[in-house]
Design an enzyme around this catalytic site. Structure first.
Site, PDB file in Angstrom:
ATOM      1  N   CYS A  89      15.907 -20.399  -7.504  1.00  0.00           N
ATOM      2  CA  CYS A  89      16.384 -19.350  -6.597  1.00  0.00           C
ATOM      3  C   CYS A  89      15.783 -19.466  -5.199  1.00  0.00           C
ATOM      4  CB  CYS A  89      16.072 -17.968  -7.165  1.00  0.00           C
ATOM      5  SG  CYS A  89      16.873 -17.628  -8.743  1.00  0.00           S
ATOM      6  N   HIS A 344      23.754 -12.988  -4.978  1.00  0.00           N
ATOM      7  CA  HIS A 344      22.656 -13.950  -5.110  1.00  0.00           C
ATOM      8  C   HIS A 344      23.210 -15.349  -5.363  1.00  0.00           C
ATOM      9  CE1 HIS A 344      18.960 -15.813  -6.056  1.00  0.00           C
ATOM     10  NE2 HIS A 344      18.742 -15.345  -7.282  1.00  0.00           N
ATOM     11  N   CYS A 374      11.343 -14.658  -6.523  1.00  0.00           N
ATOM     12  CA  CYS A 374      10.979 -15.228  -7.816  1.00  0.00           C
ATOM     13  C   CYS A 374      11.880 -16.424  -8.101  1.00  0.00           C
ATOM     14  CB  CYS A 374      11.100 -14.194  -8.919  1.00  0.00           C
ATOM     15  SG  CYS A 374      12.725 -13.422  -9.073  1.00  0.00           S
ATOM     16  N   GLY A 376      13.000 -19.718 -11.087  1.00  0.00           N
ATOM     17  CA  GLY A 376      13.001 -20.213 -12.449  1.00  0.00           C
ATOM     18  C   GLY A 376      11.795 -21.085 -12.739  1.00  0.00           C
TER      19      GLY A 376
END
Length: 388
Positions: A89, A344, A374, A376
């Site tokens: 992300c 997103h 945050c 993965g």
């Protein structure tokens, strides 16, 4: 000492799943914002030393280094290279970090950083190819954590449970995100940062796409309360209090203050501090908490010095846990809405958020802004920008 400044930042409006951007090629969509930067700044493309591009789903049309493909699709000189980064992300936020580091070190004089994701065509998890070529991480990692797979949704639920965050709190946070985004759209807050793009809708009609289309107006607590748990029976994470599957891209022009002055540009902001950190890959999404602490320590600033925080709303539990841990002001966090409303587009989200952040800082005279996401695998980037 050399510095790294952001001269301009631009993005597309974010498309919802199977929405206005769904049929475009990722390279073509990326090329659109690359050329928008050129139009807005007057930069000669041949001066760009590298295009550093984030993308989390490097398969199909996003494989083969979509950063390089974007340069070629934009019609830029063949001498301009491209690079594709995957930090999940945070891919395009990491792209900004790498571009800034290259500029400060002298490896680059001018770099463009950004990213793209068309999740309508390349859904989350596509790169696993149903496990036919093995699973990510592998048996040694899974044995270490006594799990058979890492799951972001389950991690979000664990965070909600750990911090005692209720379904009602998360649903209200989602409603606030949509309300803030709707207000920002109505007040024209995004107009100066969005590069409109001509698309063809489902009926074959040509239209100009320039407004984030994931924002839901008129939603109520009752509506959200009726949604089923998404990841576990009796859980509190739902589609309503999680980020949306989306399509989009964004790009930022990064150079030195000296080069900017020579070109007659007034930069938007300086990349003041850039950090990355790791955390438990099971809960996975708590990274913005230690990343924020690390960025503040490195910068010598306190949270009270930061006028606005953009913390990616991957799930409502992530941002609410960050607030509880840091004691930050809820009103300063994602004041124009976040990923639960705006969407997103994984690899493009860091660039979308930073574009929104830097324009908001300029429009409101905010000296310091912080962004964290945050990622993965249990990671997080954090960036502090300083208004110039």
């Amino acid at each position: 000492m050399r510095d790294a400044v952001i001269v301009d930042a631009v993005r597309t409006a974010v498309g919802k799943r199977n929405g206005s951007l769904a049929k475009l090629h990722s390279a073509s969509l990326s090329a659109h914002v690359l050329n928008a930067l050129i139009e807005r700044t007057g930069l000669e493309p041949s001066l760009v030393d590298d295009v550093v591009w984030g993308c989390a789903g490097a398969v199909g049309m996003q494989s083969g280094c979509v950063g390089r493909a974007a340069v070629l699709a934009a019609g830029w000189p063949e001498s301009v290279p491209g690079l594709t980064i995957d930090r999940q992300c945070g891919s395009s936020q990491q792209a900004v970090h790498q571009a800034a580091a290259g500029v400060i070190s002298g490896q680059y004089e001018v770099a463009v950083a950004g990213g793209v994701e068309i999740m309508s065509a390349i859904p989350l998890g596509t790169t696993r190819l149903d496990g036919r070529h093995g699973e990510p991480f592998g048996p040694d990692v899974f044995q270490r954590y006594e799990v058979d797979r890492f799951n972001q949704g389950q991690g979000a639920q664990l965070i909600a449970d750990e911090y005692g965050i209720t379904r009602t709190e998360m649903d209200q946070h989602a409603l606030d995100s949509h309300a803030r985004a709707a207000r920002a759209i109505d007040e024209g807050r995004f107009t100066g940062q969005i590069a409109p793009i001509t698309v063809i809708d489902a009926s074959g009609t040509t239209q100009v796409f320039d407004t984030d289309e994931g924002v839901r107006r008129g939603s109520t607590p009752k509506t959200l309360a009726g949604l089923r748990p998404a990841f576990s029976e009796g859980g509190s994470i739902t589609a309503g209090n999680a980020s949306q599957v989306s399509d989009g891209t964004g790009a930022l022009l990064v150079t030195t203050g000296e080069f900017a002055r020579a070109q007659g540009w007034t930069p938007l902001a300086r990349v003041h501090t850039a950090v990355v950190t790791g955390t438990d890959p099971v809960t996975m999404l708590k990274g913005p908490i230690p990343a924020t602490a690390k960025a503040l320590k490195k910068s010598g600033l306190s949270l009270n010095d930061i006028g606005v925080y953009e913390i990616n709303e991957a799930f409502a539990s992530v941002t609410l846990a960050w607030l509880k841990e840091t004691g930050a002001d809820y009103e300063r966090m994602n004041p124009l809405g976040g990923a639960m409303a705006l969407g997103h587009p994984i690899g493009g989200s860091g660039a979308r958020i930073m574009t929104t952040l830097v324009h908001h800082m300029r429009d409101n005279g905010i000296r310091y802004g912080l962004q964290s996401m945050c990622e993965g695998g249990g990671m997080a980037n954090a960036t502090i920008l300083e208004l110039l």
